[in-house]
Design a protein around this motif. Sequence first.
Motif, PDB file in Angstrom:
ATOM      1  N   GLN A   1       0.832  -1.207   0.000  1.00  0.00           N
ATOM      2  CA  GLN A   1       0.000   0.000   0.000  1.00  0.00           C
ATOM      3  C   GLN A   1       0.864   1.254   0.000  1.00  0.00           C
ATOM      4  O   GLN A   1       1.957   1.272   0.566  1.00  0.00           O
ATOM      5  N   THR A   2       0.345   2.307  -0.615  1.00  0.00           N
ATOM      6  CA  THR A   2       1.008   3.614  -0.579  1.00  0.00           C
ATOM      7  C   THR A   2       0.644   4.294   0.741  1.00  0.00           C
ATOM      8  O   THR A   2      -0.528   4.291   1.139  1.00  0.00           O
ATOM      9  N   CYS A   3       1.633   4.843   1.398  1.00  0.00           N
ATOM     10  CA  CYS A   3       1.420   5.462   2.717  1.00  0.00           C
ATOM     11  C   CYS A   3       0.939   6.907   2.590  1.00  0.00           C
ATOM     12  O   CYS A   3       1.215   7.591   1.609  1.00  0.00           O
ATOM     13  N   GLU A   4       0.246   7.343   3.623  1.00  0.00           N
ATOM     14  CA  GLU A   4      -0.248   8.710   3.717  1.00  0.00           C
ATOM     15  C   GLU A   4       0.828   9.607   4.334  1.00  0.00           C
ATOM     16  O   GLU A   4       1.600   9.150   5.179  1.00  0.00           O
TER      17      GLU A   4
ATOM     18  N   GLN B   1       6.443  -1.072   7.565  1.00  0.00           N
ATOM     19  CA  GLN B   1       6.894  -2.411   7.944  1.00  0.00           C
ATOM     20  C   GLN B   1       6.369  -2.814   9.317  1.00  0.00           C
ATOM     21  O   GLN B   1       6.361  -3.989   9.658  1.00  0.00           O
ATOM     22  N   LEU B   2       5.900  -1.825  10.082  1.00  0.00           N
ATOM     23  CA  LEU B   2       5.268  -2.105  11.378  1.00  0.00           C
ATOM     24  C   LEU B   2       3.766  -1.825  11.324  1.00  0.00           C
ATOM     25  O   LEU B   2       3.115  -1.729  12.354  1.00  0.00           O
ATOM     26  N   GLY B   3       3.234  -1.693  10.113  1.00  0.00           N
ATOM     27  CA  GLY B   3       1.804  -1.443   9.969  1.00  0.00           C
ATOM     28  C   GLY B   3       1.405  -0.002  10.235  1.00  0.00           C
ATOM     29  O   GLY B   3       0.221   0.304  10.331  1.00  0.00           O
ATOM     30  N   ILE B   4       2.386   0.889  10.350  1.00  0.00           N
ATOM     31  CA  ILE B   4       2.129   2.323  10.516  1.00  0.00           C
ATOM     32  C   ILE B   4       2.149   2.901   9.100  1.00  0.00           C
ATOM     33  O   ILE B   4       3.213   3.081   8.510  1.00  0.00           O
ATOM     34  N   MET B   5       0.993   3.148   8.538  1.00  0.00           N
ATOM     35  CA  MET B   5       0.885   3.487   7.124  1.00  0.00           C
ATOM     36  C   MET B   5       1.099   4.981   6.887  1.00  0.00           C
ATOM     37  O   MET B   5       0.256   5.682   6.317  1.00  0.00           O
ATOM     38  N   LYS B   6       2.263   5.445   7.316  1.00  0.00           N
ATOM     39  CA  LYS B   6       2.647   6.855   7.215  1.00  0.00           C
ATOM     40  C   LYS B   6       3.998   6.961   6.516  1.00  0.00           C
ATOM     41  O   LYS B   6       4.820   6.049   6.570  1.00  0.00           O
ATOM     42  N   ARG B   7       4.259   8.115   5.906  1.00  0.00           N
ATOM     43  CA  ARG B   7       5.507   8.356   5.173  1.00  0.00           C
ATOM     44  C   ARG B   7       6.597   8.765   6.167  1.00  0.00           C
ATOM     45  O   ARG B   7       6.927   9.943   6.308  1.00  0.00           O
ATOM     46  N   LEU B   8       7.134   7.760   6.836  1.00  0.00           N
ATOM     47  CA  LEU B   8       8.122   7.951   7.900  1.00  0.00           C
ATOM     48  C   LEU B   8       9.186   6.871   7.777  1.00  0.00           C
ATOM     49  O   LEU B   8       8.864   5.683   7.647  1.00  0.00           O
ATOM     50  N   VAL B   9      10.454   7.300   7.810  1.00  0.00           N
ATOM     51  CA  VAL B   9      11.589   6.385   7.740  1.00  0.00           C
ATOM     52  C   VAL B   9      12.514   6.686   8.905  1.00  0.00           C
ATOM     53  O   VAL B   9      12.737   7.850   9.253  1.00  0.00           O
ATOM     54  N   TYR B  10      13.046   5.630   9.498  1.00  0.00           N
ATOM     55  CA  TYR B  10      14.049   5.763  10.560  1.00  0.00           C
ATOM     56  C   TYR B  10      15.339   5.127  10.054  1.00  0.00           C
ATOM     57  O   TYR B  10      15.351   3.950   9.680  1.00  0.00           O
ATOM     58  N   LEU B  11      16.406   5.928   9.996  1.00  0.00           N
ATOM     59  CA  LEU B  11      17.723   5.429   9.612  1.00  0.00           C
ATOM     60  C   LEU B  11      18.639   5.451  10.830  1.00  0.00           C
ATOM     61  O   LEU B  11      18.504   6.314  11.698  1.00  0.00           O
ATOM     62  N   ASN B  12      19.569   4.517  10.864  1.00  0.00           N
ATOM     63  CA  ASN B  12      20.625   4.568  11.873  1.00  0.00           C
ATOM     64  C   ASN B  12      21.871   3.947  11.250  1.00  0.00           C
ATOM     65  O   ASN B  12      22.178   2.783  11.478  1.00  0.00           O
ATOM     66  N   VAL B  13      22.535   4.746  10.413  1.00  0.00           N
ATOM     67  CA  VAL B  13      23.760   4.298   9.756  1.00  0.00           C
ATOM     68  C   VAL B  13      24.934   4.662  10.655  1.00  0.00           C
ATOM     69  O   VAL B  13      25.651   3.791  11.136  1.00  0.00           O
ATOM     70  N   THR B  14      25.131   5.954  10.895  1.00  0.00           N
ATOM     71  CA  THR B  14      26.154   6.408  11.843  1.00  0.00           C
ATOM     72  C   THR B  14      25.526   7.083  13.055  1.00  0.00           C
ATOM     73  O   THR B  14      26.158   7.232  14.084  1.00  0.00           O
ATOM     74  N   HIS B  15      24.261   7.491  12.897  1.00  0.00           N
ATOM     75  CA  HIS B  15      23.509   8.123  13.983  1.00  0.00           C
ATOM     76  C   HIS B  15      22.022   8.023  13.642  1.00  0.00           C
ATOM     77  O   HIS B  15      21.663   7.891  12.468  1.00  0.00           O
TER      78      HIS B  15
ATOM     79  N   ASN C   1       5.884   3.630  -0.830  1.00  0.00           N
ATOM     80  CA  ASN C   1       5.051   3.585  -2.037  1.00  0.00           C
ATOM     81  C   ASN C   1       4.553   2.177  -2.335  1.00  0.00           C
ATOM     82  O   ASN C   1       4.056   1.917  -3.435  1.00  0.00           O
ATOM     83  N   GLY C   2       4.700   1.268  -1.374  1.00  0.00           N
ATOM     84  CA  GLY C   2       4.200  -0.089  -1.552  1.00  0.00           C
ATOM     85  C   GLY C   2       5.028  -0.933  -2.507  1.00  0.00           C
ATOM     86  O   GLY C   2       4.515  -1.885  -3.090  1.00  0.00           O
ATOM     87  N   VAL C   3       6.305  -0.579  -2.667  1.00  0.00           N
ATOM     88  CA  VAL C   3       7.195  -1.297  -3.575  1.00  0.00           C
ATOM     89  C   VAL C   3       8.251  -2.037  -2.760  1.00  0.00           C
ATOM     90  O   VAL C   3       8.949  -1.427  -1.946  1.00  0.00           O
ATOM     91  N   LEU C   4       8.358  -3.345  -2.980  1.00  0.00           N
ATOM     92  CA  LEU C   4       9.379  -4.150  -2.309  1.00  0.00           C
ATOM     93  C   LEU C   4      10.507  -4.437  -3.282  1.00  0.00           C
ATOM     94  O   LEU C   4      10.302  -4.456  -4.506  1.00  0.00           O
ATOM     95  N   CYS C   5      11.696  -4.703  -2.751  1.00  0.00           N
ATOM     96  CA  CYS C   5      12.824  -4.967  -3.644  1.00  0.00           C
ATOM     97  C   CYS C   5      12.585  -6.217  -4.485  1.00  0.00           C
ATOM     98  O   CYS C   5      13.152  -6.337  -5.577  1.00  0.00           O
ATOM     99  N   THR C   6      11.723  -7.129  -4.047  1.00  0.00           N
ATOM    100  CA  THR C   6      11.389  -8.296  -4.871  1.00  0.00           C
ATOM    101  C   THR C   6      10.759  -7.857  -6.190  1.00  0.00           C
ATOM    102  O   THR C   6      10.888  -8.541  -7.203  1.00  0.00           O
ATOM    103  N   MET C   7      10.090  -6.706  -6.175  1.00  0.00           N
ATOM    104  CA  MET C   7       9.438  -6.177  -7.366  1.00  0.00           C
ATOM    105  C   MET C   7      10.433  -5.466  -8.287  1.00  0.00           C
ATOM    106  O   MET C   7      10.100  -5.144  -9.424  1.00  0.00           O
ATOM    107  N   ARG C   8      11.635  -5.226  -7.787  1.00  0.00           N
ATOM    108  CA  ARG C   8      12.681  -4.552  -8.561  1.00  0.00           C
ATOM    109  C   ARG C   8      13.793  -5.518  -8.977  1.00  0.00           C
ATOM    110  O   ARG C   8      14.843  -5.095  -9.461  1.00  0.00           O
ATOM    111  N   ALA C   9      13.584  -6.790  -8.762  1.00  0.00           N
ATOM    112  CA  ALA C   9      14.603  -7.783  -9.123  1.00  0.00           C
ATOM    113  C   ALA C   9      15.022  -7.604 -10.577  1.00  0.00           C
ATOM    114  O   ALA C   9      14.177  -7.367 -11.449  1.00  0.00           O
ATOM    115  N   ILE C  10      16.320  -7.709 -10.838  1.00  0.00           N
ATOM    116  CA  ILE C  10      16.847  -7.524 -12.183  1.00  0.00           C
ATOM    117  C   ILE C  10      16.275  -8.559 -13.148  1.00  0.00           C
ATOM    118  O   ILE C  10      15.917  -8.240 -14.270  1.00  0.00           O
TER     119      ILE C  10
END
Length: 164
Positions: free
Chosen positions: A17-20, A58-72, A144-153
């Motif tokens: 699903q596309t998130c709000e 990925q947690l069922g929170i259908m909002k346009r929110l991303v959490y990164l923790n690469v270096t911080h 946007n409801g797109v998984l990497c399985t859908m982008r497989a080469i």
Amino acid sequence: MKHLADLLLLGDPRLYQTCEPVQEAELPLVREWVADLHNVMEEIRAKYQFGRGIAAPQLGIMKRLVYLNVTHPQIIINPELVMVSDDTDELWDDCMSFPNLLVRVRRHRSLTLSYRDEHWQTHTWNVTDWGVSELIQHEYDHLNGVLCTMRAIDDRSFQWRPTP
């Protein structure tokens, strides 16, 4: 508090699903959502030894929110890809929603991202680091409801992750 058991797995219809957009009035909820995202990412890291970012759906929170923790820790609200490079590269992509599967995909080498932070401040981020660029594209796709399985080469672009 959400845990690993709350993570949506491949096949769950919500992942497609596309998130709000997050509304400014929802900022008080963002802190709780981010705590859940952080907690689940730490559990994935402990169990599978990977995880640099997680998207709210990925947690069922259908909002346009991303959490990164690469270096911080970094909170990205309502991201928009402003520009992507013509240069691309391939990688074996992984996903917390199917942690034992790797998928060969092609992603842009660099990008420009517009987003809001947890204080509702607007930012523009020119991402030239390949590892961060491909990560942002992966998480942005989730919104946007797109998984990497859908982008497989191709149909041979799948493999099991070696056991740690």
